[in-house]
Design a protein around this motif. Sequence first.
Motif, mmCIF file in Angstrom:
data_model
loop_
_atom_site.group_PDB
_atom_site.id
_atom_site.type_symbol
_atom_site.label_atom_id
_atom_site.label_comp_id
_atom_site.label_asym_id
_atom_site.label_seq_id
_atom_site.Cartn_x
_atom_site.Cartn_y
_atom_site.Cartn_z
ATOM 1 N N ASP A 250 0.802 -1.218 0.000
ATOM 2 C CA ASP A 250 0.000 0.000 0.000
ATOM 3 C C ASP A 250 0.845 1.283 0.000
ATOM 4 N N GLY A 251 2.165 1.165 -0.110
ATOM 5 C CA GLY A 251 3.040 2.324 -0.182
ATOM 6 C C GLY A 251 3.581 2.782 1.150
ATOM 7 N N THR A 252 3.070 2.248 2.247
ATOM 8 C CA THR A 252 3.605 2.600 3.560
ATOM 9 C C THR A 252 4.879 1.807 3.817
ATOM 10 N N ARG A 253 5.575 2.150 4.884
ATOM 11 C CA ARG A 253 6.819 1.464 5.199
ATOM 12 C C ARG A 253 6.755 0.875 6.602
ATOM 13 N N ASP A 254 7.365 -0.275 6.747
ATOM 14 C CA ASP A 254 7.602 -0.855 8.060
ATOM 15 C C ASP A 254 9.031 -0.515 8.443
ATOM 16 N N ILE A 255 9.197 0.153 9.563
ATOM 17 C CA ILE A 255 10.512 0.575 10.030
ATOM 18 C C ILE A 255 10.841 -0.173 11.309
ATOM 19 N N THR A 256 12.050 -0.673 11.359
ATOM 20 C CA THR A 256 12.555 -1.251 12.604
ATOM 21 C C THR A 256 13.774 -0.445 12.998
ATOM 22 N N PHE A 257 13.692 0.200 14.157
ATOM 23 C CA PHE A 257 14.823 0.969 14.666
ATOM 24 C C PHE A 257 15.740 0.005 15.408
ATOM 25 N N LEU A 258 17.011 -0.012 15.025
ATOM 26 C CA LEU A 258 17.958 -1.002 15.526
ATOM 27 C C LEU A 258 18.696 -0.554 16.780
ATOM 28 N N SER B 174 13.861 10.200 6.598
ATOM 29 C CA SER B 174 13.178 10.633 7.805
ATOM 30 C C SER B 174 11.985 9.712 8.029
ATOM 31 N N PHE B 175 11.641 9.475 9.275
ATOM 32 C CA PHE B 175 10.593 8.504 9.569
ATOM 33 C C PHE B 175 9.525 9.062 10.498
ATOM 34 N N GLY B 176 9.220 10.344 10.359
ATOM 35 C CA GLY B 176 8.202 10.962 11.188
ATOM 36 C C GLY B 176 6.839 10.331 11.021
ATOM 37 N N VAL B 177 6.460 10.048 9.785
ATOM 38 C CA VAL B 177 5.151 9.432 9.528
ATOM 39 C C VAL B 177 5.106 8.037 10.134
ATOM 40 N N GLU B 178 6.177 7.284 9.976
ATOM 41 C CA GLU B 178 6.216 5.934 10.527
ATOM 42 C C GLU B 178 6.193 5.961 12.054
ATOM 43 N N CYS B 179 6.854 6.949 12.642
ATOM 44 C CA CYS B 179 6.816 7.106 14.095
ATOM 45 C C CYS B 179 5.383 7.430 14.533
ATOM 46 N N GLY B 180 4.715 8.279 13.758
ATOM 47 C CA GLY B 180 3.308 8.573 14.034
ATOM 48 C C GLY B 180 2.449 7.322 13.975
ATOM 49 N N ARG B 181 2.754 6.435 13.033
ATOM 50 C CA ARG B 181 2.022 5.162 12.918
ATOM 51 C C ARG B 181 2.269 4.310 14.160
ATOM 52 N N LEU C 234 -2.067 10.033 8.563
ATOM 53 C CA LEU C 234 -0.732 9.632 8.106
ATOM 54 C C LEU C 234 -0.618 9.679 6.588
ATOM 55 N N ARG C 235 -1.679 9.276 5.874
ATOM 56 C CA ARG C 235 -1.667 9.365 4.407
ATOM 57 C C ARG C 235 -1.553 10.820 3.965
ATOM 58 N N ALA C 236 -2.355 11.694 4.594
ATOM 59 C CA ALA C 236 -2.300 13.117 4.240
ATOM 60 C C ALA C 236 -0.911 13.688 4.538
ATOM 61 N N ALA C 237 -0.329 13.299 5.663
ATOM 62 C CA ALA C 237 1.013 13.774 6.016
ATOM 63 C C ALA C 237 2.051 13.272 5.021
ATOM 64 N N SER C 238 1.940 12.017 4.606
ATOM 65 C CA SER C 238 2.882 11.458 3.626
ATOM 66 C C SER C 238 2.801 12.204 2.307
ATOM 67 N N GLU C 239 1.586 12.481 1.866
ATOM 68 C CA GLU C 239 1.407 13.212 0.607
ATOM 69 C C GLU C 239 1.982 14.619 0.715
ATOM 70 N N LYS C 240 1.709 15.281 1.826
ATOM 71 C CA LYS C 240 2.221 16.642 2.023
ATOM 72 C C LYS C 240 3.745 16.640 2.094
ATOM 73 N N SER C 241 4.320 15.664 2.779
ATOM 74 C CA SER C 241 5.772 15.556 2.880
ATOM 75 C C SER C 241 6.389 15.375 1.497
ATOM 76 N N ALA C 242 5.829 14.468 0.708
ATOM 77 C CA ALA C 242 6.350 14.224 -0.640
ATOM 78 C C ALA C 242 6.250 15.480 -1.493
ATOM 79 N N MET C 243 5.144 16.200 -1.370
ATOM 80 C CA MET C 243 4.947 17.424 -2.142
ATOM 81 C C MET C 243 5.979 18.486 -1.734
ATOM 82 N N MET C 244 6.193 18.646 -0.434
ATOM 83 C CA MET C 244 7.159 19.648 0.029
ATOM 84 C C MET C 244 8.575 19.273 -0.387
#
Length: 159
Positions: free
Chosen positions: A102-110, A121-128, A137-147
């Motif tokens: 679905d375009g989202t990411r799974d992040i594992t902080f090591l 940057s993983f602000g959206v993933e941290c929000g998730r 989160l979808r709206a934030a991802s779109e806005k981040s990509a646009m900026m």
Amino acid sequence: MGAWDDLARGRSTFMVEMSETSEILQSATKNSLVILDELGRGTSTFDGMAIASAVLQHLVNETKCKTLFITHYPLVAAEIERRFPDEIQNLHMGYTAESRIDGTRDITFLYRLTKGIASDSFGVECGRLAGLPEDILRAASEKSAMMQEIVQMRIARNR
């Protein structure tokens, strides 16, 4: 340095941070260990970056003390390492990132220090991870990509 305010005395979180930074700069010696976390985050991006850069440069160039300087300003980190390659080493916390269908990411902080500046940057993933609703989160991802695209276009245009 704490992330707290003193509103009863008319001091914002940022003012408290600046006062504490001033105390650190006045008392630090070459034998000090200075730890600063996200200096400049309480003001505009440009002022925050400028303050972070100037303080870090002072600690490296003038005080010459051991310093752990945590920042989300990659331009500050890259510039200071470029200017002082023998004194500065950029490190970031390691991670793994896997893209979902679905375009989202799974992040594992090591929780392992890794050489270099973090490439993403993983602000959206941290929000998730914190439980923010997916529509936000979808709206934030779109806005981040646009900026990011706008900034990249401006950089290309100014070359």
